[in-house]
Design a protein around this motif. Structure first.
Motif, PDB file in Angstrom:
ATOM      1  N   GLY A   1       0.813  -1.199   0.000  1.00 52.15           N
ATOM      2  CA  GLY A   1       0.000   0.000   0.000  1.00 52.15           C
ATOM      3  C   GLY A   1       0.846   1.248   0.000  1.00 52.15           C
ATOM      4  N   ALA A   2       0.176   2.396  -0.168  1.00 50.20           N
ATOM      5  CA  ALA A   2       0.861   3.691  -0.154  1.00 50.20           C
ATOM      6  C   ALA A   2      -0.097   4.738   0.398  1.00 50.20           C
ATOM      7  CB  ALA A   2       1.335   4.080  -1.549  1.00 50.20           C
ATOM      8  N   VAL A   3       0.491   5.776   0.995  1.00 51.89           N
ATOM      9  CA  VAL A   3      -0.284   6.899   1.527  1.00 51.89           C
ATOM     10  C   VAL A   3       0.188   8.164   0.834  1.00 51.89           C
ATOM     11  CG1 VAL A   3      -0.819   8.292   3.552  1.00 51.89           C
ATOM     12  CG2 VAL A   3      -0.636   5.805   3.772  1.00 51.89           C
ATOM     13  N   ILE A   4      -0.749   8.905   0.250  1.00 51.08           N
ATOM     14  CA  ILE A   4      -0.433  10.200  -0.341  1.00 51.08           C
ATOM     15  C   ILE A   4      -1.257  11.258   0.388  1.00 51.08           C
ATOM     16  CG2 ILE A   4       0.135   9.224  -2.594  1.00 51.08           C
ATOM     17  CD1 ILE A   4      -2.580  10.140  -3.608  1.00 51.08           C
ATOM     18  N   GLY A   5      -0.724  12.467   0.450  1.00 47.91           N
ATOM     19  CA  GLY A   5      -1.471  13.502   1.144  1.00 47.91           C
ATOM     20  C   GLY A   5      -0.596  14.591   1.709  1.00 47.91           C
ATOM     21  N   ASP A   6      -1.059  15.171   2.810  1.00 48.11           N
ATOM     22  CA  ASP A   6      -0.446  16.367   3.376  1.00 48.11           C
ATOM     23  C   ASP A   6       0.181  16.073   4.733  1.00 48.11           C
ATOM     24  OD1 ASP A   6      -2.672  16.123   5.033  1.00 48.11           O
ATOM     25  OD2 ASP A   6      -3.842  17.586   3.899  1.00 48.11           O
ATOM     26  N   SER A   7       0.331  17.133   5.551  1.00 49.50           N
ATOM     27  CA  SER A   7       1.045  16.999   6.823  1.00 49.50           C
ATOM     28  C   SER A   7       0.333  16.112   7.826  1.00 49.50           C
ATOM     29  CB  SER A   7       1.259  18.396   7.433  1.00 49.50           C
ATOM     30  OG  SER A   7       0.031  19.105   7.504  1.00 49.50           O
ATOM     31  N   ARG A   8      -0.982  15.954   7.701  1.00 54.65           N
ATOM     32  CA  ARG A   8      -1.694  15.051   8.612  1.00 54.65           C
ATOM     33  C   ARG A   8      -1.222  13.620   8.427  1.00 54.65           C
ATOM     34  NH1 ARG A   8      -7.499  15.704   6.676  1.00 54.65           N
ATOM     35  NH2 ARG A   8      -6.326  15.741   4.714  1.00 54.65           N
ATOM     36  N   ALA A   9      -1.024  13.233   7.161  1.00 52.02           N
ATOM     37  CA  ALA A   9      -0.562  11.878   6.886  1.00 52.02           C
ATOM     38  C   ALA A   9       0.938  11.735   7.134  1.00 52.02           C
ATOM     39  CB  ALA A   9      -0.896  11.488   5.452  1.00 52.02           C
ATOM     40  N   ALA A  10       1.721  12.798   6.863  1.00 51.51           N
ATOM     41  CA  ALA A  10       3.157  12.749   7.150  1.00 51.51           C
ATOM     42  C   ALA A  10       3.413  12.716   8.655  1.00 51.51           C
ATOM     43  CB  ALA A  10       3.855  13.953   6.524  1.00 51.51           C
ATOM     44  N   ARG A  11       2.460  13.261   9.449  1.00 53.73           N
ATOM     45  CA  ARG A  11       2.502  13.303  10.913  1.00 53.73           C
ATOM     46  C   ARG A  11       3.647  14.172  11.395  1.00 53.73           C
ATOM     47  NH1 ARG A  11       2.817  13.732  16.208  1.00 53.73           N
ATOM     48  NH2 ARG A  11       3.996  11.892  16.807  1.00 53.73           N
ATOM     49  N   VAL A  12       3.583  15.481  11.006  1.00 47.64           N
ATOM     50  CA  VAL A  12       4.621  16.409  11.442  1.00 47.64           C
ATOM     51  C   VAL A  12       4.585  16.528  12.964  1.00 47.64           C
ATOM     52  CG1 VAL A  12       4.677  17.738   9.306  1.00 47.64           C
ATOM     53  CG2 VAL A  12       3.027  18.335  11.072  1.00 47.64           C
ATOM     54  N   GLY A  13       5.760  16.698  13.546  1.00 44.87           N
ATOM     55  CA  GLY A  13       5.873  16.817  14.996  1.00 44.87           C
ATOM     56  C   GLY A  13       6.201  15.524  15.695  1.00 44.87           C
ATOM     57  N   GLY A  14       6.265  14.440  14.974  1.00 45.74           N
ATOM     58  CA  GLY A  14       6.583  13.143  15.563  1.00 45.74           C
ATOM     59  C   GLY A  14       8.061  12.813  15.441  1.00 45.74           C
ATOM     60  N   PRO A  15       8.478  11.672  15.972  1.00 42.74           N
ATOM     61  CA  PRO A  15       9.893  11.272  15.869  1.00 42.74           C
ATOM     62  C   PRO A  15      10.257  10.956  14.428  1.00 42.74           C
ATOM     63  CG  PRO A  15       8.560   9.480  16.756  1.00 42.74           C
ATOM     64  CD  PRO A  15       7.665  10.671  16.700  1.00 42.74           C
ATOM     65  N   PRO A  16      11.442  11.361  13.981  1.00 44.49           N
ATOM     66  CA  PRO A  16      11.829  11.099  12.591  1.00 44.49           C
ATOM     67  C   PRO A  16      12.033   9.604  12.337  1.00 44.49           C
ATOM     68  CG  PRO A  16      13.682  11.998  13.823  1.00 44.49           C
ATOM     69  CD  PRO A  16      12.491  12.084  14.727  1.00 44.49           C
ATOM     70  N   VAL A  17      11.914   9.218  11.088  1.00 44.64           N
ATOM     71  CA  VAL A  17      12.116   7.806  10.737  1.00 44.64           C
ATOM     72  C   VAL A  17      13.576   7.426  11.001  1.00 44.64           C
ATOM     73  CG1 VAL A  17      10.261   7.787   9.046  1.00 44.64           C
ATOM     74  CG2 VAL A  17      12.551   8.445   8.345  1.00 44.64           C
ATOM     75  N   ALA A  18      13.790   6.187  11.342  1.00 43.84           N
ATOM     76  CA  ALA A  18      15.127   5.733  11.730  1.00 43.84           C
ATOM     77  C   ALA A  18      16.105   5.770  10.568  1.00 43.84           C
ATOM     78  CB  ALA A  18      15.032   4.312  12.306  1.00 43.84           C
ATOM     79  N   ASN A  19      15.682   5.294   9.423  1.00 42.79           N
ATOM     80  CA  ASN A  19      16.555   5.267   8.250  1.00 42.79           C
ATOM     81  C   ASN A  19      15.873   6.014   7.106  1.00 42.79           C
ATOM     82  OD1 ASN A  19      18.647   3.450   9.367  1.00 42.79           O
ATOM     83  ND2 ASN A  19      16.966   1.940   9.350  1.00 42.79           N
ATOM     84  N   PRO A  20      15.983   7.340   7.102  1.00 42.80           N
ATOM     85  CA  PRO A  20      15.267   8.123   6.095  1.00 42.80           C
ATOM     86  C   PRO A  20      15.743   7.812   4.684  1.00 42.80           C
ATOM     87  CG  PRO A  20      16.837   9.500   7.290  1.00 42.80           C
ATOM     88  CD  PRO A  20      16.790   8.183   8.000  1.00 42.80           C
ATOM     89  N   GLN A  21      14.790   7.769   3.774  1.00 41.34           N
ATOM     90  CA  GLN A  21      15.075   7.529   2.373  1.00 41.34           C
ATOM     91  C   GLN A  21      14.305   8.517   1.529  1.00 41.34           C
ATOM     92  OE1 GLN A  21      14.120   3.452   1.536  1.00 41.34           O
ATOM     93  NE2 GLN A  21      15.681   2.626   2.904  1.00 41.34           N
ATOM     94  N   GLY A  22      14.822   8.794   0.359  1.00 36.98           N
ATOM     95  CA  GLY A  22      14.138   9.693  -0.556  1.00 36.98           C
ATOM     96  C   GLY A  22      13.909  11.057   0.076  1.00 36.98           C
ATOM     97  N   ASP A  23      12.644  11.445   0.137  1.00 40.22           N
ATOM     98  CA  ASP A  23      12.285  12.764   0.648  1.00 40.22           C
ATOM     99  C   ASP A  23      11.745  12.709   2.075  1.00 40.22           C
ATOM    100  OD1 ASP A  23      12.798  14.263  -1.820  1.00 40.22           O
ATOM    101  OD2 ASP A  23      11.097  13.118  -2.622  1.00 40.22           O
ATOM    102  N   ASP A  24      12.098  11.689   2.845  1.00 44.11           N
ATOM    103  CA  ASP A  24      11.603  11.570   4.219  1.00 44.11           C
ATOM    104  C   ASP A  24      11.984  12.774   5.070  1.00 44.11           C
ATOM    105  OD1 ASP A  24      10.372   9.186   3.723  1.00 44.11           O
ATOM    106  OD2 ASP A  24      11.987   7.935   4.529  1.00 44.11           O
TER     107      ASP A  24
END
Length: 509
Positions: free
Chosen positions: A248-271
């Motif tokens: 699956g995939a999620v597209i959308g805005d900051s609600r789906a990106a969940r701004v303000g949370g802990p960053p992903v452990a191994n960021p890739q692409g535009d994370d």
């Protein structure tokens, strides 16, 4: 002795009938009846007459009339997928009867290709205009029956009231019965009904003539399909090589990106550029459904700049261009579902709520007009997005997530998040009701478009700011004291993911 009786000739009775009709026309009950028929009956008929379904250029189109308003002149209306209405400036009509064209999801077929063929487009456009004309005439004839029925119903109602009035005035007489009064009034009621039907048909005919004249004058200016139904942007092309391994995939805005949370452990692409969190909607959803879920959401994304077009992120010194999320979707092979979280940025939600905090009242006509304008633009962009998603290679299940409210009904104005900063006026209940109403309008567009394409709708139920009580799990939304107010917390993101997981098709997800 022969007694002869004179038999009244039918022609001799006509002047008497005419005089009776003229006298009846001067009575206040009949004048009231005619006013009801014209001022209420015709708008009611316009609103209740069903649209006529057509197939034009391989597309499903319904022809009818838009809801009447108090203006003397106005444009016809186009509804692309049953969402926010868009005016057609070419078709200006005087009177209450203004055509409305409703288009279903765009279909790619031979008939549509005919309209795009330069050698045949003129012929196809002419046929489309003829079909629209026929459809509206059929709708108008059906409405004529409604006008007659409404006039007769109104005449019956007013006639009954007249009978009751006479009975009430003569109730002291023991010899007066309902039958006597009815016999006395039957001719009067018949004349009322005749006048009501006649005047209604004359008014309806005038409305039809004005509508036909305005519509045909506008259609005469149509030279292409885009003149008739408007244009749209080209669908985004895939970006980069094929991508495998995601269910699956999620597209959308900051609600789906969940701004303000802990960053992903191994960021890739535009994370990093998109501030995607480790507890985002996609990350939480991956723990509830089989397979990996890719997060393509990005803060400040709109449909035009983010989903269907590239988006600028980063600082002025270090800009980053994030590819269109739909273009990235087209890279992905074997997708089973796609979650869409979009809308608030397109209609300027942050601008509206900031304005409401700062002024005593925010329901003025200026902001109302601006919101309507943005909703109209969103309607067009959303229609194009839905068409893109319907054409994804693997035909994944598309799940459209609605927008949640920020505050519950009957919010305590003393709540810090409603009161706002010390320099702000704050939110009153009227302002919160306005915000809720406009969010409802946005959600109506999201639902209607999704349903037109057969997509799934997920409606997250979050614990809103200033809600009374507590469930012991913490708030679902970040408050004004945080840098990302009104965005979901980790608990809110979890609840959103649970809402989506419940509607994922088990055969796909």
């Amino acid at each position: 002795m022969v007694v002869t009786r004179e038999r009244a000739h039918p022609r001799a009775a006509r002047p008497g009938r005419t005089r009776a009709l003229v006298r009846e026309l001067r009575t206040w009950p009949t004048l009231l009846l005619l006013a009801i028929c014209v001022l209420a009956g015709i708008p009611l008929t316009i609103a209740l007459t069903p649209d006529q379904d057509l197939q034009i250029l391989g597309q499903h189109i319904a022809v009818g009339a838009r809801a009447p308003d108090l203006s003397v002149e106005g444009p016809a209306r186009l509804v692309q997928i049953g969402n926010t209405q868009l005016d057609i400036p070419r078709l200006q009509v005087v009177g209450p009867l203004r055509p409305q064209i409703v288009m279903g999801p765009v279909q790619r077929n031979d008939a549509a290709a005919k309209a795009l063929d330069p050698a045949r487009s003129s012929e196809a456009t002419g046929q489309a205009v003829d079909q629209l004309r026929t459809g509206f005439v059929n709708w108008y004839l059906l409405g004529t029956l409604g006008v007659v029925g409404t006039a007769l119903a109104a005449a019956a109602l007013v006639g009954c009231l007249r009978v009751l009035g006479i009975l009430r005035r003569e109730k002291a007489s023991e010899h007066v019965t309902v039958a006597d009064v009815w016999h006395r009034c039957s001719g009067t009621i018949g004349r009322m009904a005749l006048l009501a039907v006649t005047v209604s048909l004359v008014a309806w005919g005038a409305c039809g003539a004005l509508a036909y004249t305005g519509t045909m004058r506008g259609l005469a200016q149509v030279r292409s399909l885009s003149d008739l139904v408007g244009g749209t942007k080209v669908t985004p092309a895939p970006v980069g090589p094929a991508v495998f391994g995601f269910e699956g995939a999620v597209i959308g805005d900051s609600r789906a990106a969940r701004v303000g949370g802990p960053p992903v452990a191994n960021p890739q692409g535009d994370d990093v550029a998109c501030q995607r969190s480790a507890d985002s909607l996609a990350a939480e959803l991956a723990t509830m459904v089989p397979g990996a879920v890719r997060n393509l959401a990005c803060p400040s994304a709109t449909i035009a700049q983010g989903l269907r077009g590239p988006q600028q992120r980063g600082s002025a010194d270090d800009p980053v261009q994030v590819p269109a999320q739909v273009a990235l979707l087209k890279q992905m092979q074997g997708l089973k579902f796609v979650v869409v979280a979009i809308g608030p940025n397109d209609v300027g939600w942050s601008d509206l709520i900031r304005y409401c905090y700062g002024v005593p009242t925010c329901d003025d006509n200026l902001t109302r007009g601006e919101f309507d304008y943005r909703m109209g633009a969103f309607d067009q962009d959303y229609a194009a997005l839905l068409a893109d998603l319907a054409e994804l290679p693997d035909k994944p299940q598309v799940i459209v997530m609605t927008s949640y409210d920020a505050f519950p009904p009957n919010t305590d104005p003393a709540c810090p998040d409603a009161r706002g900063p010390a320099y702000a006026v704050g939110l009153t209940q009227d302002k919160i009701d306005l915000l809720t109403d406009r969010n409802d309008q946005l959600n109506a567009v999201l639902r209607t478009g999704a349903q037109k394409y057969g997509f799934t709708v997920a409606e997250p139920q979050l614990r809103l700011l200033c809600s009374p009580g507590s469930d012991g799990m913490g708030p679902d939304l970040q408050g004004l004291a945080t840098p990302f107010a009104f965005h979901p917390t980790a608990i809110g993101s979890l609840r959103m993911a649970a809402t989506v997981a419940r509607v994922v098709d088990p055969e796909d997800g």
